[in-house]
Design an enzyme around this catalytic site. Structure first.
Site, mmCIF file in Angstrom:
data_model
loop_
_atom_site.group_PDB
_atom_site.id
_atom_site.type_symbol
_atom_site.label_atom_id
_atom_site.label_comp_id
_atom_site.label_asym_id
_atom_site.label_seq_id
_atom_site.Cartn_x
_atom_site.Cartn_y
_atom_site.Cartn_z
ATOM 1 N N GLY A 333 77.346 48.708 56.212
ATOM 2 C CA GLY A 333 76.881 47.843 57.288
ATOM 3 C C GLY A 333 77.021 48.534 58.620
ATOM 4 O O GLY A 333 77.708 49.554 58.747
ATOM 5 N N GLY A 338 80.162 50.301 65.663
ATOM 6 C CA GLY A 338 80.170 51.412 64.730
ATOM 7 C C GLY A 338 79.590 51.037 63.377
ATOM 8 O O GLY A 338 79.060 49.944 63.186
ATOM 9 N N ASP A 451 86.076 35.995 67.008
ATOM 10 C CA ASP A 451 84.747 36.355 66.499
ATOM 11 C C ASP A 451 84.637 36.038 65.008
ATOM 12 O O ASP A 451 84.141 36.845 64.225
ATOM 13 C CB ASP A 451 84.459 37.835 66.752
ATOM 14 C CG ASP A 451 82.971 38.165 66.559
ATOM 15 O OD1 ASP A 451 82.137 37.248 66.717
ATOM 16 O OD2 ASP A 451 82.652 39.328 66.252
#
Length: 646
Positions: A333, A338, A451
């Protein structure tokens, strides 16, 4: 269990120390092995020597002793309660050993007294949770809901204290009503880790039927014990002992301050030797991290040195080889900071390697943040950080590999979603809740994730949920409840309204994100972009409208119709709506969420209107597959990322 010497007691338990001089009371025993031993056999002689050793050494070893005796080894351990003195401890262990020799002439057995427990085995002693729950106070409480909430809060706090305490012991009390107080005690054996202690106490608490609706309860296990009553079963500490503890605390503080000053002088002098070119480098702090300890990470932050013997520093060349030079076919992914690659170490172990952006300052901050936080956290529902690597501008984070990737790759795929029956989805919901509870209340640090979203929930080979990506997480002080930031980071659709619009974040911000994910798991659609109908632009508006119309069961993913008990699903929808309420004060804490998920006898309160207004402040534009934004009617710099799954 305590020695007369005041240094026997951990400083953290000053408010709850007790001195118990009551004679031992038998509670329970278990003769586990049906294989009998013969009198005067080698096993019998070893066992008698073991009992003598336990009786002699346990009081002298701060109330816990573990050993083995003889060539034909017999293993044993003894634990005294953390609030008894050495004389009571020795008497209790001696009585327990005598009773064991009479009750259980087998090759494995355990016995529990009120003040101690003793166990022996022909084989290695188990550290797995094995509970016993003898009879206790059977009087029922008048208000089970309130009682359960107070008891859960007390048990969570005591478990957290015990994990931090050198004796792995804690006692405490909480007000139930004006005239009623719950008293609690927890303890673990000291041959297990802090994390294993927390897990053992959690399992012990879940063994209490109906969250413990009786006025008293007790769960005994080989490696941990839990007890609560509506009356004191320990006494307050004596004044003279308090003074001794305070004196010891002052002396310890002076020693710590002296060492801290010496370290500060050393590191200030060390830093002054840095060249001007190094100070201009993008990562001087990261270079300092490994300057003194090439095998393990050290982080310098605000004059503090934080070292972790649990986080190895790995060679970049090894990681490069493990990922086939970061081959595209190994890519799991890609996100804003990054790319994540699958890697295989020389010993065959699979890993996930996050290669942070070489030129991104945000990537650098995420790198440091992950090391500061997740290296200190260990929980079954958190992805484990195995190590890190630094070489020039290359920054790598190495994690355990999750074969089923992230939740969103399965949940929002029509074909893969068939793998998720209701049992698996409920397991995932519970795992996320447990992970957040650990971050908010049970870990050594109080962490706000900031998050939480399906792409940051990874699934192992058993579909157990593990929370990942702590680059945006923030640590709170123990008494801190809320913070403010001018730089809002997160993902549209999962951010709480007070965070997106005002920069205010707290544990309730994570609760909101959890509620969104819970509803997505039930409905099988994303909160944003599902285009459910013209009247419901988000999943929250859709769920709220159907709830008010009494049609909440229409929310169910059609793939669940045959595997889901409707009453259980309706309860989960109810909990999800409680979590996404607009007012943070009305949202439950994660400890309350876990109780509601696991205790069916408690009826959740009615939810109020969810938050629908987050999108009003955001004008998002798509840049290279990510969401970015500009500031609109807000003083905050709103940064919103949509990171690809791992």
């Amino acid at each position: 269990m305590a020695k007369a010497n005041s240094t026997f007691f951990p400083l953290i338990l000053i408010p709850f120390l007790v001195l118990n001089l009551v004679s031992g009371k038998y509670l329970n025993s278990s003769c586990d092995d049906n294989v009998p031993y013969e009198l005067n056999s080698p096993f019998y002689n070893n066992l008698m020597n073991l009992f003598n050793s336990l009786s002699l050494n346990t009081p002298q070893s701060q109330g816990f002793y573990k050993t083995s005796i003889g060539n034909d080894q017999v293993y044993g351990r003894a634990l005294c309660r953390g609030d008894v003195n050495s004389a009571v401890c020795q008497n209790c262990v001696e009585s327990a050993c005598q009773d064991l020799s009479k009750k259980c002439q087998t090759q494995s057995a355990v016995i529990w007294y009120d003040e101690c427990q003793v166990e022996y085995s022909y084989g290695t002693l188990t550290t797995a949770y094995t509970g016993k729950y003898p009879e206790s106070n059977n009087e029922k409480v008048s208000d089970p809901v309130q009682f359960c909430q107070v008891l859960t809060n007390l048990s969570t706090i005591l478990a957290k204290m015990a994990k931090r305490d050198e004796l792995m012991f804690a006692t405490g009390k909480r007000k139930l009503t004006k005239n009623e107080t719950i008293y609690g005690l927890v303890q673990c054996t000291r041959d297990i880790s802090s994390e294993e202690c927390g897990s053992c106490l959690y399992l012990a608490f879940t063994d209490l039927n109906g969250c413990g609706s009786s006025e008293g309860g007790m769960v005994l296990s080989r490696t941990c014990n839990l007890r609560f009553e509506l009356k004191p079963f320990y006494s307050e500490p004596h004044t003279s002992r308090n003074k001794s503890i305070i004196r010891a605390s002052i002396a310890a503080t002076i020693c710590i301050m002296t060492v801290a000053i010496a370290l500060g002088i050393y590191f200030c002098n060390h830093r002054s030797k840095k060249t001007g070119d190094e100070e201009k480098s993008q990562i001087p702090v990261l270079q300092e991290m490994v300057a003194q300890t090439p095998n393990y990470v050290m982080i310098k932050e605000e004059s503090n040195i934080l070292s972790s013997q649990e986080l190895p520093f790995m060679e970049f060349a090894v990681m490069k080889a493990a990922t086939d030079n970061f081959l595209d076919s190994n890519k799991l992914g890609q996100g804003g900071f990054g790319t994540v690659y699958k890697g295989i170490l020389p010993d065959g172990k699979e890993i996930a390697v996050k290669r942070l952006s070489r030129r991104s300052w945000q990537g650098l901050e995420e790198f440091k943040n992950e090391i500061r936080l997740i290296a200190k956290l260990q929980h079954r529902n958190l992805v484990r950080l195995l190590g890190c690597s630094l070489e020039g501008n290359e920054k790598l984070l190495i994690y355990e590999y999750m074969p089923n990737k992230s939740l969103d790759t399965i949940l929002f795929d029509l074909e893969k979603r068939l793998q998720l029956d209701w049992t698996k989805r409920l397991k995932i919901i519970s795992g996320i809740a447990r992970g957040l509870l650990y971050l908010h209340e049970e870990s050594r640090l109080k962490i706000i994730h900031r998050d939480l979203k399906p792409s940051n929930v990874l699934l192992d080979h058993l579909m157990a949920a593990k929370i990942s990506d702590f680059g945006m997480a923030r640590m709170f002080q123990e008494n801190q409840n809320m913070a403010n930031t001018k730089r809002v980071v997160g993902t549209y659709g999962y951010m709480a309204p007070e965070y997106a619009m005002e920069g205010l974040f707290s544990v309730k911000s994570d609760v909101f994100s959890f509620g969104v994910i819970l509803l997505e798991i039930i409905i099988g659609k994303r909160n944003i972009g599902s285009h459910l109908n013209d009247q419901a632009q988000t999943l929250l508006t859709y769920a709220w409208r159907l709830w008010n119309e009494g049609q909440q069961l229409d929310l169910i993913d059609p793939m669940l119709t045959e595997s889901c008990p409707m009453q259980e699903l309706e309860r989960c929808i109810h909990i999800g709506l409680l979590c996404v309420q607009e007012d943070p004060a009305e949202r439950p804490t994660m400890s309350e969420v876990v109780v509601l998920l696991e205790t069916k006898q408690i009826s959740p309160p009615e939810p109020n209107k969810p938050a629908f207004s987050v999108r009003k402040i955001v004008r998002h534009i798509v840049i290279e597959g990510e969401f970015s934004s500009t500031k609109d009617q807000s003083v905050n710099q709103l940064t919103i990322s949509s990171i690809a799954p791992r």
